[in-house]
Structure formats: C-alpha cells, structure tokens
Design an enzyme around this catalytic site. Sequence first.
Site, PDB file in Angstrom:
ATOM      1  CB  SER A  53     -53.949  13.961-108.199  1.00  0.00           C
ATOM      2  OG  SER A  53     -54.982  13.175-108.755  1.00  0.00           O
ATOM      3  N   GLY A  76     -63.474   7.463-118.273  1.00  0.00           N
ATOM      4  CA  GLY A  76     -63.363   8.877-118.622  1.00  0.00           C
ATOM      5  C   GLY A  76     -64.630   9.668-118.344  1.00  0.00           C
ATOM      6  CG  ASP A 142     -59.572  16.067-109.900  1.00  0.00           C
ATOM      7  OD1 ASP A 142     -60.222  16.923-110.527  1.00  0.00           O
ATOM      8  OD2 ASP A 142     -58.398  15.765-110.182  1.00  0.00           O
ATOM      9  CG  HIS A 145     -65.482  18.544-113.771  1.00  0.00           C
ATOM     10  ND1 HIS A 145     -65.180  17.879-112.607  1.00  0.00           N
ATOM     11  CD2 HIS A 145     -64.333  19.119-114.180  1.00  0.00           C
ATOM     12  CE1 HIS A 145     -63.893  18.064-112.345  1.00  0.00           C
ATOM     13  NE2 HIS A 145     -63.346  18.807-113.278  1.00  0.00           N
ATOM     14  CG  HIS A 170     -58.637  20.070-109.201  1.00  0.00           C
ATOM     15  ND1 HIS A 170     -58.359  19.524-110.435  1.00  0.00           N
ATOM     16  CD2 HIS A 170     -57.817  21.152-109.068  1.00  0.00           C
ATOM     17  CE1 HIS A 170     -57.399  20.239-111.016  1.00  0.00           C
ATOM     18  NE2 HIS A 170     -57.055  21.231-110.217  1.00  0.00           N
ATOM     19  CG  ASP A 171     -61.040  20.858-112.012  1.00  0.00           C
ATOM     20  OD1 ASP A 171     -60.112  21.421-112.607  1.00  0.00           O
ATOM     21  OD2 ASP A 171     -61.050  19.631-111.801  1.00  0.00           O
TER      22      ASP A 171
HETATM   23  N1  SAH Z   1     -57.043  13.394-110.611  1.00  0.00           N
HETATM   24  C1  SAH Z   1     -56.675  13.237-112.002  1.00  0.00           C
HETATM   25  C2  SAH Z   1     -57.719  13.761-112.977  1.00  0.00           C
HETATM   26  C3  SAH Z   1     -59.083  13.142-112.865  1.00  0.00           C
HETATM   27  S1  SAH Z   1     -60.053  13.374-114.337  1.00  0.00           S
HETATM   28  C4  SAH Z   1     -55.303  13.863-112.284  1.00  0.00           C
HETATM   29  O1  SAH Z   1     -54.610  14.285-111.360  1.00  0.00           O
HETATM   30  O2  SAH Z   1     -54.906  13.919-113.442  1.00  0.00           O
HETATM   31  C5  SAH Z   1     -61.620  12.788-113.823  1.00  0.00           C
HETATM   32  C6  SAH Z   1     -61.747  11.284-113.701  1.00  0.00           C
HETATM   33  O3  SAH Z   1     -62.972  11.032-113.025  1.00  0.00           O
HETATM   34  C7  SAH Z   1     -61.831  10.504-115.019  1.00  0.00           C
HETATM   35  O4  SAH Z   1     -60.812   9.541-115.062  1.00  0.00           O
HETATM   36  C8  SAH Z   1     -63.226   9.827-114.992  1.00  0.00           C
HETATM   37  O5  SAH Z   1     -63.247   8.506-115.492  1.00  0.00           O
HETATM   38  C9  SAH Z   1     -63.543   9.833-113.522  1.00  0.00           C
HETATM   39  N2  SAH Z   1     -64.970   9.866-113.198  1.00  0.00           N
HETATM   40  C10 SAH Z   1     -65.896  10.746-113.648  1.00  0.00           C
HETATM   41  N3  SAH Z   1     -67.100  10.485-113.100  1.00  0.00           N
HETATM   42  C11 SAH Z   1     -66.932   9.409-112.288  1.00  0.00           C
HETATM   43  C12 SAH Z   1     -67.803   8.644-111.438  1.00  0.00           C
HETATM   44  N4  SAH Z   1     -69.092   8.960-111.307  1.00  0.00           N
HETATM   45  N5  SAH Z   1     -67.294   7.589-110.767  1.00  0.00           N
HETATM   46  C13 SAH Z   1     -65.986   7.267-110.890  1.00  0.00           C
HETATM   47  N6  SAH Z   1     -65.115   7.952-111.669  1.00  0.00           N
HETATM   48  C14 SAH Z   1     -65.575   9.011-112.348  1.00  0.00           C
HETATM   49 MG    MG Z   2     -59.503  18.233-111.896  1.00  0.00          MG
END
Ligand code: SAH
Ligand code: MG
Length: 215
Positions: A53, A76, A142, A145, A170-171
């Site tokens: 993204s 992750g 994003d 979750h 998102h989601d």
């Molecule tokens: N935008 C991406 C998908 C993101 S997946 C795409 O287009 O494919 C969610 C990401 O959020 C993961 O890489 C994870 O490491 C990160 N993440 C989750 N919690 C987080 C936090 N508290 N601080 C920073 N990054 C976080």
């Molecule tokens: Mg997402």
Amino acid sequence: MATATPEPEILAAFEAATGFMPVAEGLALYAAAVDAGALGLPLLEVGTYCGRSTILLADAARGAGTVAVTVDHHRGSEEQQPGWEYHDPALVDPEVGRMDTLPTFRRTLHRAGLEEHVLAVVGRSPQVARVWTSPLGLVFIDGGHTDEHANGDYEGWAPRIADGGLLVIHDVFPDPADGGQAPYRVHRRALASGAFTEISVTDSLRVLRRTGPGV
Ligand code: SAH
Ligand code: MG
C-alpha cells in the site's frame, strides 16, 4: 472526491508487491491519497508490512510534492507470527528468529522507483505518534488488529489530521463472520466523535474526511 487512478507502471508495481491490499481497495486508497495530497501535507500509514500500500501513498505524495510516512516495527502483527493464519516463513530473519519485513519493504520501494518519496519509520505506532507533532493530510490505519492496537493508532494519529484531511481505515468488517471487529469499532468511534464524515466505502476500506474538532 477525486477519482484519480495510478499510472500503469505504479499499478503493476503495486500488484507485484507482497501484502494484504486487494486491487479495488488499493484504487480507493490511491484516490483518497490524491485528494488529501492537495493539502500539501504528509500522508501517513500505520502498517507498512512489505510496502504494497505504501507504493500508492508514495506515488500520490510525489504528485502532490509531499512525502509518504510509513510506520511499522516490522516484526509482524499477531496473525502473522509463526503458526498463525497469515504467517509467511520467507519473512523470518533466520539469525534473529523473528519476522523482519524491512528488507522486503525496501526492495519493493526500490523496484517501484519511489524511495525518495517515503520516510520509513521503524517503531511502535504509539511511540512514534507521541513524538510526531506536525499536521497530516491523510492517516491510513492498517496496523495491528487488536482493540489495543487499533485504538492506539486512532488516538495517536487521528488528532494530527488537518481540517479537510482524510482518515482511511482498512479491514472494517461490520459482520464478525467476515473478520475481526477492532477496525470496525474504531470506524464507529471516529464517526461517533463528530469530527469525521464518511466519503467512501470500498469493500473493507473506509474513507472519512475531517470536518470538525473533537477527535
Ligand atoms: N499495509 C500493508 C499491510 C499491513 S499488515 C499492505 O498493504 O500489505 C500490518 C502491519 O502492521 C504489520 O507489518 C505489523 O508489523 C504492523 N504493526 C502491527 N502493530 C503495530 C504497531 N503497534 N506499531 C507498528 N506497526 C505495527
Ligand atoms: Mg489491512
């Protein structure tokens, strides 16, 4: 809102990148980023992963003469850890034994020719938000979750969105059968605040405009 679409080479780079953003939602994100880019303020993403993204935000930022800022600890989310549904073993650093999406992210941006238009911040979203004080044209949530993470992202970043700027989430799944509820709860919280007005819905991607105070 503007319905800008990316150039074919940007769309191709996006489609080739590893990640979790379907094309239809990516196009809606791009249109939002171009719209928000008119404010001339940085476009910020929480959840870089491998940069899929980010490509879209970076290209919109380039067009607007601003930058995309993308925040991730690169270790992750819960559901991406070994043994979980969205785990990709190719993204584990064998020396450290943990996920590391940063090298793949950097290759993604390099391949797309967009490195100069992105500030990558490696860290936890709430910690980064605490030191970030300048206004933003767009915030794209994003990241994690869980309720803790999704609320932390909203509380940390939504107050930085300039008047007329956009909050993209998102989601968002109103039906629990389709996915986790934390982003949906944040979406409802944003609308209930009175500070945002929804301007588009594309599958699980929601675009809200900041139209008032009191985030
Ligand atoms: N935008 C991406 C998908 C993101 S997946 C795409 O287009 O494919 C969610 C990401 O959020 C993961 O890489 C994870 O490491 C990160 N993440 C989750 N919690 C987080 C936090 N508290 N601080 C920073 N990054 C976080
Ligand atoms: Mg997402």
